[in-house]
Design a protein around this motif. Structure first.
Motif, mmCIF file in Angstrom:
data_model
loop_
_atom_site.group_PDB
_atom_site.id
_atom_site.type_symbol
_atom_site.label_atom_id
_atom_site.label_comp_id
_atom_site.label_asym_id
_atom_site.label_seq_id
_atom_site.Cartn_x
_atom_site.Cartn_y
_atom_site.Cartn_z
ATOM 1 N N SER B 31 -5.904 -14.491 20.920
ATOM 2 C CA SER B 31 -5.347 -13.719 19.809
ATOM 3 C C SER B 31 -6.302 -12.620 19.373
ATOM 4 C CB SER B 31 -5.093 -14.628 18.602
ATOM 5 O OG SER B 31 -3.834 -15.235 18.674
ATOM 6 N N VAL B 32 -5.736 -11.468 19.105
ATOM 7 C CA VAL B 32 -6.489 -10.355 18.546
ATOM 8 C C VAL B 32 -5.778 -9.884 17.285
ATOM 9 C CG1 VAL B 32 -7.153 -7.954 18.862
ATOM 10 C CG2 VAL B 32 -7.507 -9.581 20.712
ATOM 11 N N TYR B 33 -6.561 -9.645 16.252
ATOM 12 C CA TYR B 33 -6.023 -9.186 14.972
ATOM 13 C C TYR B 33 -6.685 -7.849 14.620
ATOM 14 C CZ TYR B 33 -5.454 -14.273 14.701
ATOM 15 O OH TYR B 33 -5.170 -15.574 14.977
ATOM 16 N N TRP B 34 -5.938 -7.022 13.931
ATOM 17 C CA TRP B 34 -6.516 -5.779 13.394
ATOM 18 C C TRP B 34 -6.365 -5.796 11.882
ATOM 19 C CZ3 TRP B 34 -9.425 -2.391 15.971
ATOM 20 C CH2 TRP B 34 -9.353 -2.377 17.369
ATOM 21 N N TYR B 35 -7.471 -5.454 11.202
ATOM 22 C CA TYR B 35 -7.493 -5.381 9.749
ATOM 23 C C TYR B 35 -8.041 -4.021 9.336
ATOM 24 C CZ TYR B 35 -6.759 -10.415 9.128
ATOM 25 O OH TYR B 35 -6.229 -11.673 9.102
ATOM 26 N N GLN B 36 -7.585 -3.567 8.188
ATOM 27 C CA GLN B 36 -8.102 -2.336 7.591
ATOM 28 C C GLN B 36 -8.777 -2.708 6.275
ATOM 29 O OE1 GLN B 36 -5.416 0.266 5.371
ATOM 30 N NE2 GLN B 36 -6.031 1.978 6.669
ATOM 31 N N LEU B 46 -3.184 -5.878 9.564
ATOM 32 C CA LEU B 46 -2.312 -4.876 10.169
ATOM 33 C C LEU B 46 -1.378 -5.498 11.201
ATOM 34 C CD1 LEU B 46 -4.810 -1.899 10.717
ATOM 35 C CD2 LEU B 46 -3.157 -2.223 8.862
ATOM 36 N N ILE B 47 -1.950 -6.155 12.200
ATOM 37 C CA ILE B 47 -1.129 -6.640 13.291
ATOM 38 C C ILE B 47 -1.889 -7.680 14.102
ATOM 39 C CG2 ILE B 47 -1.831 -4.911 14.997
ATOM 40 C CD1 ILE B 47 1.231 -4.649 15.684
#
Lengths: 111, 115
Positions: B31-36, B46-47
């Motif tokens: 799993s990879v997550y993107w945060y701002q 984010l996603i």
């Protein structure tokens, strides 16, 4: 109302003090509770993880969850200058990948 | 060192431009997550991608898109950049989703400044 509320501080304490950091949440579906520590301009690192009401200890850190009050806390005993950082609570519902973070509390421990 | 690698560390670009942020997850993490993270909005999800497929979507603008490649690295594409997109963008990874004890590990972040 935000789903996760956290006082941003800043909080300043003398070395050796007991620190109490808190978050409240609104959705009773949240079941997993985490505390992250973030040093300036660095990525958050996981400190504590729990999914049940009660206390969980790890060294000088204790995470406390009260699901009936929707209130979580992180206690730091014998605080050290190296504990100076921003502490973020994070909460997640079961089978939900959208982890919600608190605003973060900036802590300074003065020597 | 969390094992999550992000590039570039810093990026300055002009409004209207497009940038790509890259992330390599920890070895074995699917799993990879993107945060701002910005000063006024805090850390915003984010996603998420799991093994190449989009798994969850948060507050991601239509101008932003992401993908996860067969080798599990991920890219976040930000287009038509606005001043308000200036923020620290974090990638995180985990073995599975952030439930049932799956810890997510954050990279050091990519600082984006839009001028």
């Amino acid at each position: 109302q935000k789903e996760v509320e956290q006082d941003p501080g800043p909080l300043s304490v003398p070395e050796g003090a007991i620190v109490s950091l808190n978050c409240t949440y609104s959705n009773s579906a949240f079941q997993y509770f985490m505390w992250y520590r973030q040093y300036s301009r660095k990525g958050p690192e996981l400190l504590m993880y729990t999914y049940s009401s009660g206390n969980k200890e790890d060294g000088r850190f204790t995470a406390q969850v009260d699901k009936s009050s929707k209130y979580i806390s992180l206690f730091i005993r014998d605080s050290q200058p190296s504990d100076s950082a921003t502490y973020l609570c994070a909460i997640n519902a079961y089978n939900n990948n959208d982890m919600r973070f608190g605003a973060g509390t900036r802590l300074t421990v003065k020597p | 060192d969390s094992g999550v690698t992000q590039t570039p560390k810093h990026l300055i670009t002009a409004t209207g431009q497009r940038v790509t942020l890259r992330c390599s997850p920890r070895s074995g993490d699917l799993s990879v997550y993107w945060y701002q993270q910005s000063l006024d909005q805090g850390l915003q999800f984010l996603i998420q991608y799991y093994n190449g497929e989009e798994r969850a979507k948060g507050n991601i603008l239509e101008r932003f898109s992401a993908q996860q490649f067969p080798d599990l690295h991920s890219e976040l594409n930000l287009s038509s950049l606005e001043l308000g997109d200036s923020a620290l963008y974090f990638c995180a990874s985990s073995v599975g989703g952030p439930i049932s004890g799956n810890t997510i590990y954050f990279g050091e972040g990519s600082w984006l400044t839009v001028v």
